[in-house]
Structures are given as C-alpha cells and as structure tokens.
Write a protein that holds these residues in place. Structure first.
Motif, PDB file in Angstrom:
ATOM      1  N   PRO A 177       0.154  -1.245   0.082  1.00 49.09           N
ATOM      2  CA  PRO A 177       0.204   0.233   0.297  1.00 49.09           C
ATOM      3  C   PRO A 177       0.507   1.494   0.620  1.00 49.09           C
ATOM      4  O   PRO A 177       1.908   1.116   0.536  1.00 49.09           O
ATOM      5  N   THR A 178       0.227   2.203  -0.338  1.00 48.53           N
ATOM      6  CA  THR A 178       1.138   3.644   0.088  1.00 48.53           C
ATOM      7  C   THR A 178       0.619   4.337   0.885  1.00 48.53           C
ATOM      8  O   THR A 178       0.798   4.245   1.768  1.00 48.53           O
ATOM      9  N   ASP A 179      -0.700   5.486   0.586  1.00 52.92           N
ATOM     10  CA  ASP A 179      -1.138   5.809   1.378  1.00 52.92           C
ATOM     11  C   ASP A 179      -2.587   6.477   1.340  1.00 52.92           C
ATOM     12  O   ASP A 179      -3.320   6.704   1.682  1.00 52.92           O
ATOM     13  N   THR A 180      -2.698   4.749   0.732  1.00 49.45           N
ATOM     14  CA  THR A 180      -4.631   5.009   0.009  1.00 49.45           C
ATOM     15  C   THR A 180      -5.332   3.160  -0.160  1.00 49.45           C
ATOM     16  O   THR A 180      -4.541   2.887   0.480  1.00 49.45           O
ATOM     17  N   MET A 181      -6.679   3.388   0.733  1.00 49.24           N
ATOM     18  CA  MET A 181      -7.079   1.917   0.760  1.00 49.24           C
ATOM     19  C   MET A 181      -7.616   2.230   0.628  1.00 49.24           C
ATOM     20  O   MET A 181      -8.874   3.671   0.427  1.00 49.24           O
ATOM     21  N   VAL A 182      -8.619   1.147  -0.276  1.00 52.20           N
ATOM     22  CA  VAL A 182      -9.872   1.101  -0.799  1.00 52.20           C
ATOM     23  C   VAL A 182     -11.065  -0.221  -0.490  1.00 52.20           C
ATOM     24  O   VAL A 182     -10.423  -1.046   0.503  1.00 52.20           O
ATOM     25  N   PRO A 183     -12.722   0.243   0.117  1.00 53.77           N
ATOM     26  CA  PRO A 183     -13.381  -1.057   0.793  1.00 53.77           C
ATOM     27  C   PRO A 183     -13.088  -2.157  -0.372  1.00 53.77           C
ATOM     28  O   PRO A 183     -12.955  -2.323  -1.741  1.00 53.77           O
ATOM     29  N   GLY A 184     -12.693  -3.333   0.603  1.00 54.82           N
ATOM     30  CA  GLY A 184     -12.109  -4.777   0.837  1.00 54.82           C
ATOM     31  C   GLY A 184     -10.763  -5.350   0.660  1.00 54.82           C
ATOM     32  O   GLY A 184     -10.197  -5.956   0.610  1.00 54.82           O
ATOM     33  N   GLN A 185     -10.058  -3.786   1.342  1.00 58.39           N
ATOM     34  CA  GLN A 185      -8.887  -3.878   1.158  1.00 58.39           C
ATOM     35  C   GLN A 185      -8.073  -3.940   2.426  1.00 58.39           C
ATOM     36  O   GLN A 185      -8.635  -3.440   3.302  1.00 58.39           O
ATOM     37  N   SER A 186      -6.709  -5.283   2.965  1.00 58.27           N
ATOM     38  CA  SER A 186      -6.938  -4.729   3.939  1.00 58.27           C
ATOM     39  C   SER A 186      -5.375  -4.268   4.761  1.00 58.27           C
ATOM     40  O   SER A 186      -4.785  -4.536   3.300  1.00 58.27           O
ATOM     41  N   LEU A 187      -4.931  -4.381   5.472  1.00 63.28           N
ATOM     42  CA  LEU A 187      -3.284  -3.307   6.164  1.00 63.28           C
ATOM     43  C   LEU A 187      -3.332  -4.678   7.050  1.00 63.28           C
ATOM     44  O   LEU A 187      -3.514  -4.568   7.980  1.00 63.28           O
ATOM     45  N   VAL A 188      -2.496  -5.469   6.700  1.00 61.67           N
ATOM     46  CA  VAL A 188      -2.207  -6.437   7.110  1.00 61.67           C
ATOM     47  C   VAL A 188      -0.892  -5.854   8.431  1.00 61.67           C
ATOM     48  O   VAL A 188      -0.285  -5.146   8.078  1.00 61.67           O
ATOM     49  N   GLU A 189      -1.005  -7.041   9.721  1.00 65.03           N
ATOM     50  CA  GLU A 189       0.028  -6.865  10.806  1.00 65.03           C
ATOM     51  C   GLU A 189       1.451  -6.032   9.887  1.00 65.03           C
ATOM     52  O   GLU A 189       2.056  -6.839   9.134  1.00 65.03           O
ATOM     53  N   GLY A 190       1.577  -4.946  10.391  1.00 64.71           N
ATOM     54  CA  GLY A 190       3.549  -4.655   9.979  1.00 64.71           C
ATOM     55  C   GLY A 190       3.183  -4.058   8.462  1.00 64.71           C
ATOM     56  O   GLY A 190       4.252  -3.024   8.286  1.00 64.71           O
ATOM     57  N   MET A 191       2.428  -3.429   7.261  1.00 65.69           N
ATOM     58  CA  MET A 191       2.028  -3.038   6.704  1.00 65.69           C
ATOM     59  C   MET A 191       1.848  -1.552   7.076  1.00 65.69           C
ATOM     60  O   MET A 191       1.631  -1.272   7.813  1.00 65.69           O
ATOM     61  N   ARG A 192       2.365  -0.544   5.954  1.00 65.67           N
ATOM     62  CA  ARG A 192       2.082   0.783   6.582  1.00 65.67           C
ATOM     63  C   ARG A 192       1.353   2.114   5.781  1.00 65.67           C
ATOM     64  O   ARG A 192       1.453   1.228   4.287  1.00 65.67           O
ATOM     65  N   LEU A 193       0.619   2.431   6.460  1.00 67.75           N
ATOM     66  CA  LEU A 193       0.134   3.262   4.807  1.00 67.75           C
ATOM     67  C   LEU A 193       1.287   4.855   5.594  1.00 67.75           C
ATOM     68  O   LEU A 193       1.011   5.515   5.952  1.00 67.75           O
ATOM     69  N   ILE A 194       1.702   5.477   4.409  1.00 67.50           N
ATOM     70  CA  ILE A 194       2.591   6.691   4.083  1.00 67.50           C
ATOM     71  C   ILE A 194       2.270   7.960   3.518  1.00 67.50           C
ATOM     72  O   ILE A 194       1.553   7.831   2.230  1.00 67.50           O
ATOM     73  N   ALA A 195       2.205   8.717   4.060  1.00 66.55           N
ATOM     74  CA  ALA A 195       1.824   9.797   3.535  1.00 66.55           C
ATOM     75  C   ALA A 195       2.366  10.580   2.530  1.00 66.55           C
ATOM     76  O   ALA A 195       3.686  10.284   2.799  1.00 66.55           O
ATOM     77  N   SER A 196       1.671  10.789   1.445  1.00 67.35           N
ATOM     78  CA  SER A 196       2.565  11.517   0.475  1.00 67.35           C
ATOM     79  C   SER A 196       3.540  13.666   1.468  1.00 67.35           C
ATOM     80  O   SER A 196       2.300  13.588   2.929  1.00 67.35           O
ATOM     81  N   THR A 197       4.211  13.807   0.726  1.00 63.53           N
ATOM     82  CA  THR A 197       5.144  15.123   1.099  1.00 63.53           C
ATOM     83  C   THR A 197       3.660  16.182   1.090  1.00 63.53           C
ATOM     84  O   THR A 197       3.532  17.148   1.211  1.00 63.53           O
ATOM     85  N   SER A 198       2.726  16.070   0.248  1.00 63.26           N
ATOM     86  CA  SER A 198       2.134  17.446   0.020  1.00 63.26           C
ATOM     87  C   SER A 198       1.274  16.793  -1.359  1.00 63.26           C
ATOM     88  O   SER A 198       1.071  15.592  -1.763  1.00 63.26           O
ATOM     89  N   ALA A 199       0.275  17.806  -1.742  1.00 65.40           N
ATOM     90  CA  ALA A 199      -1.009  17.421  -2.398  1.00 65.40           C
ATOM     91  C   ALA A 199      -0.271  17.372  -3.626  1.00 65.40           C
ATOM     92  O   ALA A 199      -1.183  16.504  -4.660  1.00 65.40           O
ATOM     93  N   THR A 200       0.274  18.041  -4.227  1.00 65.28           N
ATOM     94  CA  THR A 200       1.510  17.636  -5.542  1.00 65.28           C
ATOM     95  C   THR A 200       2.775  16.800  -5.268  1.00 65.28           C
ATOM     96  O   THR A 200       3.234  17.118  -6.778  1.00 65.28           O
ATOM     97  N   ASN A 201       3.263  16.576  -4.058  1.00 60.05           N
ATOM     98  CA  ASN A 201       4.245  15.803  -3.873  1.00 60.05           C
ATOM     99  C   ASN A 201       4.217  14.074  -3.865  1.00 60.05           C
ATOM    100  O   ASN A 201       4.022  14.632  -2.289  1.00 60.05           O
TER     101      ASN A 201
END
Length: 809
Positions: A177-201
């Motif tokens: 995963p990057t910074d986004t999840m969709v319905p039906g998607q799982s974030l499994v133990e140890g995985m990360r969502l990491i925010a982007s630097t900005s809306a354009t970066n």
C-alpha cells in the motif's frame, strides 16, 4: 490533485482495436511491453490504458466510473514531464474515451521516483512486471520472476494482481500500500500507509499508519518513532494469525483473531469511497463522484493539536494557532519561525545545539505546555529537577515534558500543545552563545600582535589595491558587462562594497577552488562564506546558471545560497557558513582530530544521500552535481552534513537524461561512464559510493602513502569483498567503529551497489535512503562487478582543482 492529464500506454505490437474492445481490457499476458506516449488533449484520452475495469453494472449512457492501471501525469501543465504508473479511479462518458473529471490515485509503483514520457512497462516472459524510465534505467519491479506467472488483472476493487496458471495470486498491489485504501482492502500487521509530502508531491513524508498486534497506530518517524494515535482492540490476541485492519462499508474492522473482530465506525457508503492518510497526518474517508472528491469523515477522532506536524517542529499549537516557544516571563526568544508568512511550518533554534559544547546547554522553561506522545518515560526521574538533569546530561535529549511525577524524554521535538497552567511543563534544550573572556595579559598580547600586523596589512592592502585597479582596467577595456537585474526569484543582491566590508577586505581566506577563493565574512550577526569568482575562469553562462539554480533550491542537506554580487567583472556568491568545515578534515586525520563515532558517520552518509536525492528527484529538472567528494560535503556544529559546490552541476532535462558534456569532476570519484561522456545522475551515485567507503575506512580513496597494492581503495574493496574480508577495511582509528562492525559491513555492501560498473544497476538515491533507514536491504553483487581502477588515475580522468562554495577547508 488538480486536473491532471492521463497519458496511457501504447502496446508495442498491438493490432487495431475498437473502442468497445479497449474499454473491457482487464487482463494482460506476459511478453508484453507498453510505452508511455503523450497523446492527451485536455480531458480526452486517445490511447489505451494498461488495464481497465468497471466495478459495477453500467448504464447505457452517461458517466461511468472505472478503475484503471496506467501512466498518470502529476502536472497541470502540458509541458510537464512527470508520471506515475498507478491504479486510479476515473469517470468516462458514454462509450467514448472522454474523461469526465480528474482521476484519483489509489496506488502507485513509483511515488518516490516519477518517470518521463516514453517510459516503458514490461510484463516479461518470466512473469516480472518492470518499470523503466525513458533512458532505460530501472525504476521498479514486482520481483516476481520465475514464479510461474501466467497473467495480470485489475480487479473490481482496484487490486492489481499477477496470477499463476491455477489463478493463485503471486503478487498484488494490496500487499504494497501507499497512502490509500479502498473498500475490501486490508492493512495487514506490519504494513504501513505512508503519507505523501504534499497534495502535489507524492514522495513519502515522515507520517505513517500501521497495524500492530493489538490494533491500529499512527506515528511520526523519528528515533524512536513517536505515537500520535492508537486504537487498541478490546479483543485479546489468540493464535499466530496476523492482525489486520479491513476497510469495509461502514467500518474499519480490526481483526485480531479470525472468529471475532472490533471496528471503528464509518459513514455508510453513498458513492465510491476511499480512505487516505493525508500529508498533515489525518486519516480521512473520502467520497468520489463526478463532482470530485469530498472528505466526509476524519477517522482519528483527536484534537487538532494532537497531530505532530500541525505547527511544525518546536511550534506550539493553541486551538490550531501556531507560535514559537517563549520562556516564561521573558521577552527574548531562543527560536524563530522557519517562515514568518507560514507559522504552521514551525520554528528553529537561533543557535544550533552542539554536542561538543554540552556545557553551554540550557533548558527553556514553558509552563502550560504538553506533548502528543507521552510514552518514553525516564525511569527514576520523579521530580522536575531530576527530569531536567537527565536531559542536560545526554546530548541526544532535545526536550523533556514533566507532568504529575512523570518525565517524558524527546529526541526530536515536533508540535507542542498549549494546556492549562499547572498541568504540564516543557523544558526545551537550547544552546547558549559561548562566553567571551580574556585576561589582561592576553589583551596586551593581542594589542601588541595587532599593532605589529598593521604595517604588514597596509603594505599588503596597497599591493592588493594596485592589482585590483590593474585587473579592473583590463576588464573595463574589454567592455564586459553583464546585468542580473531581471533574474526572477534570485537571492539577495549585494554590492561589491558591501561584501568587501563584510569580509574585511577579503582578509580571512577559508579555501581555494577551481573557480575562485572563499572568504569568511559577517553580515549583521550572521557569519557567511563569500566565494569570489575569478572572471578568467568562469563565464556569464556558468555564473547565471549557479545563481538561478542554487538560488531556487532549498533543502536542509544542501548549502544555502544567501546572495550574490555582479558588478562589472566582479562576481561573488554568498553562502551560509558551515563551522566545522569540509568532511575530509574529519576522516583523513590530517589535523589530529578524534575519530568520528559510527552513528555520526552514519548520519553524515544519510544527510549526503538526502541532499543528492533532492537534487536528482525533488526538483522539476534533475540536477547532477558531478563533483561529489568529501571536500564538497560541509558540516555544521552538530556534524549535520550539507552538499556544497554546485559550480560543476549540470541540469538534465526530463526528456534528455543522458547528456554529452566535457569530462568534469575529481580523479578517483569519476564513474566509468565518463569515458564515453554518456552521463546521467548515476555518476553522483558512483561518487557517493566512493565517499561512503572513505567515511567508513577513514582514508582517501587514492592514498600514495599506502603500500602499492593498497593505494586504490576501490580495488582493495574488490579484493576484500571477493575474499569475504570486508572487516579488514573498517577504520582502525575507532574502537566504536569496530564495535559496530556488522552495521559498517552492511554500509560497505550498499557502497558496492552504488559502485556498479553498469550505471543502470546502481540504485537511485531515494532507494539508497530506504536502505539506510532500514526500509529495504541493499541488493548484492559480485565484487568483480566493480570496475578495476587504473593505477594512474590520469588515464581515466582529467585533473581538476577542488571546487569550494562555502565553509572552511
């Protein structure tokens, strides 16, 4: 994201397909190559996505939501050349390829390293999905070779899947995963969502959400990571199944064991939903329709001041308003705003904290101030005095928070919080200016020495004036005139008289380089380094390039250009002053200095990597430095490193990553491809590898004082790597280096990766940073993949003087 353009892929050997055939293309087979071709006009698509899926039954006409995998432009401008290979949501109209609105990215393969037009995506015959930039350099792959991959599909919920002949999943984007999840998607133990630097970066910032054994947690990256949100499941963990957080309609389900789960309630779905960790640290639920994206819920139900970057580093948050720390009852301050127009960017100490001057540390008292993370408590510090002393005795401590008998230790200070007085107090470490004192006898000695030097100084000054007038007359006769008044966005312009005064007539020389000399100066209360360029060596074009390029770049690991001077033939550049000078002074042991500790060396290497990464990947046009060496790495009081000397830099246009240029740089640091003059930013990666080896070995890469077989450090590295004897290369001056030998050897393996003879095999600097930060491991290569360096470096490179921008040498 603004109204981005979609640039899709042209199948290399495709037959002509009808529009109806194109829109249902959900799968692909191996041995297929797609090319990123720029055929987009406003919001109309005239090329084919890699894969497209309609997630729900479609009306016969009107807007149709689709999930697509393809190349996506990150820019509004038609001239922009920055693309992701991504999975994204988009609406199309009727049965045409007309896009109804801006796309929404759900996942991307190369968020930290965008590609350009004519980049390729290859689904190879051995089942590997490989993304290459327009110059053929490797950017990303699925690493699925040899795993019997039979095809690729985009699912109805937006999962890009590689599958085998039994339709079993071999690789899927949901596992990365990057910074986004969709319905039906799982974030499994140890995985990360990491925010982007900005809306354009889209590059990763320091905020992330992860799943641990007992729930969902959000952190800001530091050492150690600092917690700002947690949802602990009420269900006890049983068995070894990993915990996971699954995004469902109406909830974020926390599954700690298969038979039962806990959940965070969310608004029920009304239209297409997705959840994203935004650059400010908020985990927001969005609804997406033809009208665009709308944030409908903030998943972390916490106070605005609980977010770690709401007011930047050292900023104090009070109901969303940001101020800098001010000691109780005092009108003076030890901090200033990073940007007076944007208080939420945080504050910075007026005097950097130096571990070499720990006796000058003091704690700034702030009553009624607390912190978002109170987890790292100091044992046995139950009083305020104990708490403060614990911080003062350890340089890594930057602040302590004392609250009701608890002392909390901070190694990095993010946003602070204003609370009711008496509830909590913060103590921020600040650096005092070192006291200036001298005995009467010393004053007499200084006075005598000063009087004795005046005559000599006057004589030298007279000679300098004569030479200056002669040179000035020479250039006046040539009529060389170059005005910079029209330069947009350039740093402050100084007169020659200003700089002559601030350097006291260029009396204190710090060093000398290929384009001129560097002098210490003082503008107001700020020490600066003034580089006086010699007109016979540097032309108008080069000077303009330096001012325009360096002046537009600001990064914590790049030496900052403060201003410039351009009067007649005089050209000068004014830089921030770096008090500890260049790196070579600290690793070659020419000044009888104490050896640097391992963690200091590690941090210097990481700082260099971050500076180069910004030049290569953080600017609109790639900037190749072309002369990375220890003399061009400058250090501040705290041994923070900054990359200096862009005098030899070369801008690389996005559509021309390989350039023909004159051989430049310094013997011993030049990559093999200089022999062919086919140059990319990967020459800097090679030079970085050489510098890494010098740092961990404590010696020059070409050292004639060594026995003949050991003169060339890179050849010695080849030999030791082949014989599994890398430990022999570790700097023997430092017991601390020996005690961290496993980490040092891993650093040498990273250097070997950077020193690959084939530039395509070398990592990008963003990949180097990931290795240094422990996100991934370095790729391993045979030692003979490093080019053998000739004994006579002149056969391989041209000699050049060291080039200096700022700081003592």
């Amino acid at each position: 994201m603004g109204p981005a353009n979609l640039l899709f892929l042209l199948l290399a050997t495709a037959t002509q397909l009808s529009v109806a055939q194109l829109l249902i293309h959900r799968t692909a087979k191996p041995s297929t190559v797609w090319i990123n071709t720029a055929h987009s006009y406003g919001y109309y698509l005239d090329q084919v996505p890699v894969l497209t899926c309609y997630p729900q039954p479609q009306a016969s006409s009107g807007f149709k939501p689709a999930i697509t995998a393809g190349f996506l432009s990150l820019c509004v401008s038609d001239t922009c050349d920055v693309y992701l290979f991504a999975v994204f949501l988009v609406h199309v109209v009727d049965n045409s390829t007309r896009v109804a609105d801006s796309p929404q990215v759900l996942w991307s393969a190369n968020r930290n390293r965008p590609v350009r037009e004519k980049a390729t995506l290859e689904f190879s015959s051995d089942g590997n999905l490989v993304l290459r930039d327009a110059d053929g350099s490797h950017v990303w792959s699925s690493n699925s070779s040899g795993r019997s991959v039979d095809g690729m599909v985009i699912t109805e919920i937006g999962n890009l899947v590689l599958f085998d002949r039994r339709n079993a999943t071999v690789w899927q984007s949901f596992d990365y995963p990057t910074d986004t999840m969709v319905p039906g998607q799982s974030l499994v133990e140890g995985m990360r969502l990491i925010a982007s630097t900005s809306a354009t970066n889209t590059t990763e910032n320091q905020l992330y959400v992860t799943v641990l054994q007992d729930g969902l947690y959000a952190y800001v990256e530091s050492t150690p990571p600092q917690l700002y949100f947690s949802y602990n499941s009420i269900i006890s963990k049983v068995g070894n199944d990993p915990t996971k957080a699954t995004f469902m309609n109406g909830s974020l389900s926390i599954v700690v064991r298969p038979d039962v789960n806990d959940s965070i309630s969310l608004p029920a779905v009304k239209s297409t939903q997705y959840m994203r960790l935004d650059s400010d640290g908020h985990l927001r639920l969005y609804e997406w329709s033809t009208a665009g994206s709308t944030a409908v819920y903030d998943v972390m139900v916490i106070n605005v001041c609980d977010y770690p970057t709401v007011c930047g580093e050292y900023g104090i948050c009070s109901e969303g308003q940001c101020t800098c720390p001010l000691e109780n009852g005092s009108s003076s301050t030890s901090f200033k705003l990073v940007d007076v127009r944007n208080p939420n960017l945080g504050c910075t100490p007026l005097i950097p904290i130096s571990c070499r001057e720990i006796q000058s540390h003091q704690l700034l008292t702030l009553t009624g101030v607390s912190y978002f993370d109170m987890n790292y408590k100091v044992v046995n510090a139950t009083t305020e005095d104990d708490c403060k002393q614990a911080c003062l005795k350890n340089c890594s401590c930057r602040a302590v928070i004392f609250r009701v008998g608890e002392c909390v230790w901070l190694t990095k200070v993010f946003s602070l919080q204003s609370v009711q007085p008496g509830y909590s107090s913060a103590y921020l470490k600040v650096q005092l200016s070192p006291p200036i004192s001298a005995s009467t006898s010393n004053k007499k000695k200084i006075l005598g020495a000063t009087l004795g030097a005046i005559a000599t100084t006057l004589a030298l000054l007279l000679i300098a004036i004569i030479l200056y007038l002669q040179r000035r007359r020479k250039y006046k006769e040539k009529g060389e005139e170059f005005y910079f008044d029209q330069l947009p966005g350039t740093p402050k312009r100084f007169s020659f008289e200003n700089l002559n005064e601030c350097t006291k007539g260029y009396s204190k020389k710090l060093g000398e380089g290929g384009f001129g000399s560097v002098f210490e100066g003082k503008i107001g209360e700020e020490r600066v380094a003034v580089k006086r360029l010699e007109g016979a060596r540097q032309g108008k074009k080069e000077f303009l390039a330096e001012v325009e390029t360096i002046g537009s770049i600001e990064h914590i690991n790049l030496v900052k250009l403060i201003g410039f001077c351009a009067e007649k033939s005089e050209r000068l550049l004014v830089y921030e002053y770096m008090s500890r000078g260049s790196l070579d002074r600290w690793i070659y042991y020419r000044h009888n200095n104490a050896p640097l500790e391992w963690y200091t060396r590690y941090n210097i290497i990481l700082d260099i990597a971050k500076g180069l990464c910004y030049l290569h990947e953080g600017c609109r046009r790639k900037i190749a430095h072309l002369d990375i060496k220890p003399q061009n790495i400058l250090l501040d009081d705290n041994f923070n490193a900054k990359v200096a000397d862009f005098g030899l830099c070369k801008l690389i246009n996005r559509d021309q990553s390989k350039i023909m240029t004159v051989m430049r740089g310094t013997p011993g640091y030049l990559a093999p491809e200089w022999l062919t003059s086919r140059i990319t930013e990967k020459v800097d990666v090679y030079s970085f590898g050489v510098v890494v080896m010098e740092i961990v070995c404590g010696r020059k890469n070409i050292d004639d004082s060594q026995p003949e077989e050991n003169v060339q450090l890179i050849n010695l590295l080849r030999e030791k790597a082949q014989n599994s004897q890398l430990i022999d290369l570790i700097d023997k001056h430092s017991d601390d280096m020996i005690s961290h030998q496993e980490e040092v050897i891993e650093m040498m393996k990273l250097a070997i990766w950077c020193l690959q003879n084939d530039s395509i095999q070398r990592p990008s600097m963003s990949t180097v940073i990931k290795v240094l930060e422990g996100v991934m491991s370095a790729e391993t290569f045979e030692a003979n993949s490093i080019m053998f360096v000739q004994d006579n470096p002149s056969t391989y490179s041209v000699p050049s003087q060291a080039s200096i921008l700022s700081g003592p040498r």
